[in-house]
Design an enzyme around this catalytic site. Structure first.
Site, short mmCIF file in Angstrom:
data_model
loop_
_atom_site.label_atom_id
_atom_site.label_comp_id
_atom_site.label_asym_id
_atom_site.label_seq_id
_atom_site.Cartn_x
_atom_site.Cartn_y
_atom_site.Cartn_z
N LEU A 144 10.86 -6.15 53.07
CA LEU A 144 12.10 -6.88 52.85
C LEU A 144 13.24 -5.89 52.61
O LEU A 144 13.06 -4.89 51.90
CB LEU A 144 11.97 -7.82 51.65
CG LEU A 144 10.90 -8.91 51.76
CD1 LEU A 144 11.03 -9.91 50.61
CD2 LEU A 144 10.98 -9.67 53.10
N SER A 145 14.37 -6.16 53.22
CA SER A 145 15.53 -5.27 53.11
C SER A 145 16.78 -6.10 53.34
O SER A 145 16.77 -7.04 54.14
CB SER A 145 15.44 -4.18 54.18
OG SER A 145 16.71 -3.60 54.38
N GLY A 186 13.16 -0.14 43.58
CA GLY A 186 12.11 -0.47 44.53
C GLY A 186 11.51 0.77 45.19
O GLY A 186 12.22 1.74 45.49
N GLU A 239 13.78 -11.44 47.94
CA GLU A 239 12.63 -11.54 47.02
C GLU A 239 12.26 -10.19 46.40
O GLU A 239 11.77 -10.13 45.28
CB GLU A 239 11.40 -12.10 47.76
CG GLU A 239 11.38 -13.61 47.87
CD GLU A 239 11.43 -14.30 46.51
OE1 GLU A 239 10.76 -13.82 45.56
OE2 GLU A 239 12.16 -15.29 46.37
N GLY A 240 12.46 -9.11 47.16
CA GLY A 240 12.13 -7.78 46.64
C GLY A 240 12.94 -7.47 45.39
O GLY A 240 12.41 -7.00 44.38
N HIS A 241 14.25 -7.77 45.44
CA HIS A 241 15.09 -7.53 44.26
C HIS A 241 14.64 -8.42 43.09
O HIS A 241 14.60 -7.99 41.93
CB HIS A 241 16.55 -7.84 44.54
CG HIS A 241 17.20 -6.97 45.57
ND1 HIS A 241 17.51 -7.41 46.84
CD2 HIS A 241 17.61 -5.69 45.50
CE1 HIS A 241 18.09 -6.42 47.50
NE2 HIS A 241 18.15 -5.37 46.73
N ASP A 282 12.71 2.20 48.81
CA ASP A 282 13.56 3.40 48.92
C ASP A 282 12.86 4.51 48.15
O ASP A 282 13.26 4.88 47.04
CB ASP A 282 14.95 3.11 48.37
CG ASP A 282 15.67 2.05 49.19
OD1 ASP A 282 15.95 2.30 50.36
OD2 ASP A 282 15.90 0.95 48.66
N GLY A 297 23.58 -6.02 45.86
CA GLY A 297 23.72 -7.43 46.21
C GLY A 297 23.02 -7.77 47.51
O GLY A 297 22.17 -7.02 47.99
N ASN A 298 23.37 -8.94 48.06
CA ASN A 298 22.69 -9.48 49.24
C ASN A 298 21.18 -9.49 48.97
O ASN A 298 20.38 -8.94 49.72
CB ASN A 298 23.02 -8.65 50.48
CG ASN A 298 22.59 -9.36 51.76
OD1 ASN A 298 22.49 -10.58 51.79
ND2 ASN A 298 22.32 -8.59 52.80
O1 PAF Z 1 19.13 0.87 46.31
C1 PAF Z 1 20.30 0.45 46.18
O2 PAF Z 1 20.58 -0.74 46.35
C2 PAF Z 1 21.40 1.43 45.81
O3 PAF Z 1 21.17 2.67 46.40
C3 PAF Z 1 21.63 1.56 44.31
C4 PAF Z 1 20.42 2.15 43.60
C5 PAF Z 1 21.94 0.20 43.72
C6 PAF Z 1 22.81 2.49 44.03
O4 PAF Z 1 23.98 2.01 44.62
#
Ligand code: PAF
Length: 278
Positions: A184-185, A147, A31-33, A150, A27-28
């Site tokens: 973005l994070s 992404g 744009e990256g998500h 990470d 959550g939170n």
């Molecule tokens: O990258 C994240 O947001 C988290 O590590 C994930 C992959 C959703 C697992 O909780």
């Protein structure tokens, strides 16, 4: 778009979909998500279902980390996901996902998971693998998108999926950056305005590391020590700045695709970034 909180309801909703594109998140969203959600849509096509999960996974936070204060913004996240073309949001409560203490865990191999992030965040990748494995079992996606921001997480999850023979195609999504170049994070929200400018130093330092390698330097220890010191001089507390092979995150060698990775604390915010070397 449906917002579903329980596993049985999710399974019912998914029963009619064969192609399932999955984007796990905490959550939170930014744009990256949303770019990962759009990538999932492209991968499954208009007839497939795109599912995003929103779950702040306690198992991947150390006791001193920001689990309690991690921003929970479900209503805004759902609006954004709907705009990005998501079909189903799975937002389980903690008791739904962990009705009893999660004593069965997925423990990744130390060579992959106890280096870099795993060295500074012991148990982090066990927490990530455990929840992602469980979410894969619940959602049963055909594709999942994580992404590249990470980077190590993506690699660990790729290996887990392959070694456990999970029938999921894992895709990496490119890191999205602000116009200035800040990756973005969700944690950028912790930064003050001056810190957001200073934060650009992390990717600049990684670029410097790459430039030295490309100009022919090969003393990795010295190069990395200089990079660490330059961040310290600017008031940061770096954990690592390093040049590695892309495929297994071992030390950089000639003739193989490389990636520069870094993690460092700016004030009270820990930032990570990486740049692939083409
Ligand atoms: O990258 C994240 O947001 C988290 O590590 C994930 C992959 C959703 C697992 O909780």
């Amino acid at each position: 778009m449906q917002v579903i909180h329980t596993i049985p309801e999710l399974r019912d909703a998914l029963a009619i979909h064969r192609q399932r594109g999955f984007v796990p998140t905490m959550g939170n969203l930014h744009e990256g998500h949303l770019a990962l959600v759009k990538q999932a849509r492209e991968l499954v096509g208009p007839a497939g279902a795109v599912i995003a999960s929103i779950f702040v996974n306690r198992l991947q936070f150390a006791p001193h980390e920001d689990f309690d204060t991690y921003p929970r913004t479900l209503a805004r996240d759902c609006e954004q996901l709907e705009g990005a073309g998501c079909d189903i949001v799975f937002a389980p409560s903690e008791t739904e996902l962990y009705p009893e203490p999660q004593s069965f865990k997925v423990v990744p191999p130390p060579a992959l998971a106890d280096i870099l992030e795993g060295h500074f965040r012991p148990g982090f990748f066990t927490g990530v693998c455990t929840v992602v494995h469980k979410l894969f079992n619940i959602v049963q996606p055909t594709v999942a998108v994580f992404g590249k921001k990470d980077y190590q997480q993506l690699m660990v999850l790729r290996r887990m999926t392959a070694q456990m023979a999970l029938p999921v195609a894992v895709h990496g999504g490119e890191t999205r950056r602000s116009d200035e170049g800040l990756a973005l994070s969700s944690r950028n929200g912790y930064l003050s305005a001056p810190e957001k400018i200073e934060a650009l130093r992390l990717s600049r330092t990684l670029k410097g590391l790459i430039a030295r390698w490309q100009s022919g330097e090969r003393d990795l220890d010295a190069m990395e020590a200089d990079a660490l010191q330059s961040l310290r001089d600017a008031g940061w507390a770096p954990d690592y700045l390093t040049l590695r092979r892309q495929h297994d995150l071992g030390p950089a060698v000639d003739g193989q695709p490389l990636v520069a990775l870094g993690a460092a604390r700016l004030g009270s915010t820990r930032l990570i970034d990486n740049l692939e070397v083409s």
